[in-house]
Structure formats: structure tokens, C-alpha cells
Write an enzyme that holds these catalytic residues in place. Structure first.
Site, mmCIF file in Angstrom:
data_model
loop_
_atom_site.group_PDB
_atom_site.id
_atom_site.type_symbol
_atom_site.label_atom_id
_atom_site.label_comp_id
_atom_site.label_asym_id
_atom_site.label_seq_id
_atom_site.Cartn_x
_atom_site.Cartn_y
_atom_site.Cartn_z
ATOM 1 N N ASP A 125 0.832 -1.203 -0.107
ATOM 2 C CA ASP A 125 0.027 -0.061 0.044
ATOM 3 C C ASP A 125 0.947 1.135 0.020
ATOM 4 O O ASP A 125 1.352 2.026 0.909
ATOM 5 C CB ASP A 125 -0.908 0.085 1.317
ATOM 6 C CG ASP A 125 -2.064 1.015 1.139
ATOM 7 O OD1 ASP A 125 -1.995 1.664 0.067
ATOM 8 O OD2 ASP A 125 -2.802 1.040 2.003
ATOM 9 N N ALA A 126 1.229 1.582 -1.176
ATOM 10 C CA ALA A 126 2.063 2.846 -1.466
ATOM 11 C C ALA A 126 1.520 4.014 -2.083
ATOM 12 O O ALA A 126 2.183 5.063 -2.083
ATOM 13 C CB ALA A 126 3.600 2.442 -1.930
ATOM 14 N N LYS A 127 0.394 3.756 -2.527
ATOM 15 C CA LYS A 127 -0.224 4.704 -3.325
ATOM 16 C C LYS A 127 0.542 5.576 -4.328
ATOM 17 O O LYS A 127 0.410 6.949 -4.405
ATOM 18 C CB LYS A 127 -1.341 5.761 -2.310
ATOM 19 C CG LYS A 127 -2.079 5.023 -1.582
ATOM 20 C CD LYS A 127 -2.819 5.679 -0.587
ATOM 21 C CE LYS A 127 -3.870 4.889 0.210
ATOM 22 N NZ LYS A 127 -3.579 3.867 1.057
ATOM 23 N N ARG A 128 1.219 5.049 -5.049
ATOM 24 C CA ARG A 128 2.342 5.571 -5.920
ATOM 25 C C ARG A 128 1.554 6.405 -6.987
ATOM 26 O O ARG A 128 0.428 5.698 -7.675
ATOM 27 C CB ARG A 128 3.257 4.893 -6.348
ATOM 28 C CG ARG A 128 4.409 4.483 -5.306
ATOM 29 C CD ARG A 128 5.088 5.724 -4.412
ATOM 30 N NE ARG A 128 6.028 5.399 -3.754
ATOM 31 C CZ ARG A 128 6.202 5.034 -2.359
ATOM 32 N NH1 ARG A 128 5.033 5.455 -1.827
ATOM 33 N NH2 ARG A 128 7.356 4.889 -1.821
#
Length: 291
Positions: free
Chosen positions: A100-103
Site C-alpha cells: 500500500d504505497a499509493k504511488r
């Protein structure tokens, strides 16, 4: 299976994992307050003990885990090394790992993010990555291309539960093809649907849709059924959304929901058996709520 040529598409692997273990994704969110509640120091070693204890408890027993990259990054390079250990532990346990890095960025920068989190051989590459489409869905092309080539998946932010999200996600603009007005969320869902066309049992490009967003999908014209991909849903079961709320949010797409639970499971630690029992209970609650 490590080679991309041998790896089934993420959507197919996730569908099998959900059928075997229930529709639960355990979030690994090492907040400083949780480290303290577990009697652990707020440093890289406390982080490591926390994260690997969660993996010991739930690895091989839930459909997926979702380490929140920010809580690892805050500890610098040693924290990122722990995230690499979590990814490896998931692989060893046969549990899918959603990083879950939401890049979300453009051009070569997005390509570098894709390389870090989706390329075979990268120690940060789990089975899927959360991404943000709000610089334009086309900006995600490097991640889309690499994920689908490598048998990995994406979860694209679409309808989130934070109040500020409505400003962008519910905004209406002319469709570039037809000129007809369409919400940003509906456009994101349509792009995912196009990428998942013909996939069975699930496509590999999913959406993030909060379980507590009420009638947002209907009011924005967002067709979750047509997406034909997994829907990562924070807020199911003990976190606030029961059967009535889920029917309102997801409608006929409920069978594709992967419920995300973090604190509802993590607060049962640090005892491994208690964590395991909490995760199994959350999986049962999610299955009942989504039935």
C-alpha cells in the site's frame, strides 16, 4: 513461482485465495501507538518484531496482507528493509502481499516506481500495488504495463472514504471520447474495466472503494460490476460497514470485494494466537457481511 512466465495473473490468484481463506486482507499498519500498545520501541527493531509477528500469525491463513509503506518508510532504510522482509515472508507463506504505497506520478518517475514495486527481482515487489490515478489514468501506464506483464496487480484509488476525496473523485468533466459529462470516479472505473475485459474469474486491475462511502458509486455513475476486477474495501465488518451498508456501496459487485482490516486485527497483538484468532474472526465477519 517466481518467473513471470510461470505466474498466474494476479486476479486469478486473488480469486483462489479468497475462495480458500475468505475475503479478508489484513493491513499491517505499524502506527507508533500500536507499537507502544504492544510494548515495542518506536524504531526499526520494534517495527520488525511487529510486522513479522503479524506475518507469523496470519501467513497462509488469510487471502492477503497489506503493509502500509509509509509506516516502514518513516524508519528510513532500515524500515524499508523490514518491508522487504514482509514481502519475502508473504511469498514464503503463500499469502498475497498488496504493498500500500499509493504511488502516482508521470513519465520516467512512474516507471521508476513501477520498477521498484512491480519488477521481478525487486525486493519490494509484492503481488499488487496501490496507485493513484489523479494525475490522469494514462500516467499509470508504466505500472499497468509492468504489472500485467509480470502477473501482478494494481488497486487504483477510486472512491475513498476521506471527505476531501469527493472534491476530485466526484468532479464531473466531459468524456474525452464522447464529450458526455462523467465523474472522475466513473472514468477511473471505466479505464479499469477496459483493462480487465475478458479476464476470468477476476481481472488484475482493481479499485480502492471505501466500504463507508454510501451511495457514492450510484451518485457518480461508477459501474463497479463492469470493472470485472477486485474491489479493495477498507471499513468492512467491525470497522463500521455491515450487510446493509455494503449493499448500498457495492450492490451486485459484493462478491468481488476484498475487505481490509487493520486495527481490528492488530489490536489483538502481540500474542500470535490472539492475532490469528482475530484475523479468522474478521474473515468470517467479512464473508457474512458480503454474503
Amino acid at each position: 513461482m517466481s518467473a513471470a512466465g510461470e505466474r498466474a495473473p494476479f486476479g486469478a490468484r486473488l480469486a483462489a485465495a479468497m475462495a480458500a481463506h475468505g475475503p479478508l486482507c489484513v493491513g499491517i499498519d505499524p502506527h507508533a501507538s500500536l507499537l507502544d500498545a504492544w510494548g515495542l520501541p518506536d524504531d526499526a527493531e520494534g517495527l520488525r518484531r511487529f510486522a513479522l509477528t503479524v506475518m507469523e500469525a496470519v501467513g497462509g491463513r488469510v487471502a492477503a496482507v497489506k503493509p502500509q509503506a509509509a509506516f516502514f518508510e518513516r524508519h528510513g532504510s532500515r524500515g524499508l528493509a523490514v518491508l522487504e522482509e514482509v514481502v519475502a515472508a508473504g511469498r514464503d507463506a503463500g499469502t498475497l502481499v498488496v504493498v500500500d504505497a499509493k504511488r502516482g506520478d508521470i513519465g520516467s518517475t512512474m516507471g521508476a516506481y513501477a520498477d521498484a514495486f512491480l519488477r521481478d527481482g525487486s525486493p519490494l515487489a509484492g503481488d499488487a500495488l496501490t496507485v493513484s490515478p489523479f494525475l490522469g489514468f494514462g500516467s499509470l501506464a508504466p505500472a499497468v504495463d509492468l504489472a500485467l506483464t509480470a502477473g501482478r496487480g494494481l488497486f487504483v484509488l477510486c472512491l475513498t472514504s476521506n471527505p476531501e476525496g469527493r472534491d476530485v473523485q466526484h468532479a464531473v468533466a466531459p468524456d474525452p471520447t464522447t464529450g458526455a459529462p462523467r465523474s472522475v470516479a466513473a472514468a477511473v472505473a471505466a479505464q479499469a474495466a477496459a483493462l480487465n475485459a475478458g479476464a476470468h474469474p477476476l481481472g488484475s486491475v482493481g479499485l480502492v472503494v471505501g466500504a463507508t462511502v454510501g451511495d457514492a458509486a450510484r451518485s457518480t455513475g461508477t459501474d463497479l460490476v463492469a470493472v470485472n476486477g477486485p474491489l479493495l474495501a477498507p471499513g468492512v465488518g467491525a470497522q463500521g460497514a455491515g450487510p446493509d451498508e455494503l449493499r448500498a456501496v457495492f450492490g451486485e459487485a459484493r462478491g468481488r470485494v476484498l475487505a481490509s482490516s487493520s486495527r481490528g486485527v492488530l489490536r489483538a497483538g502481540p500474542d500470535v494466537s490472539s492475532l490469528r484468532a482475530a484475523a479468522l474472526r474478521a474473515a468470517q465477519e467479512a464473508a457474512a457481511a458480503l454474503g
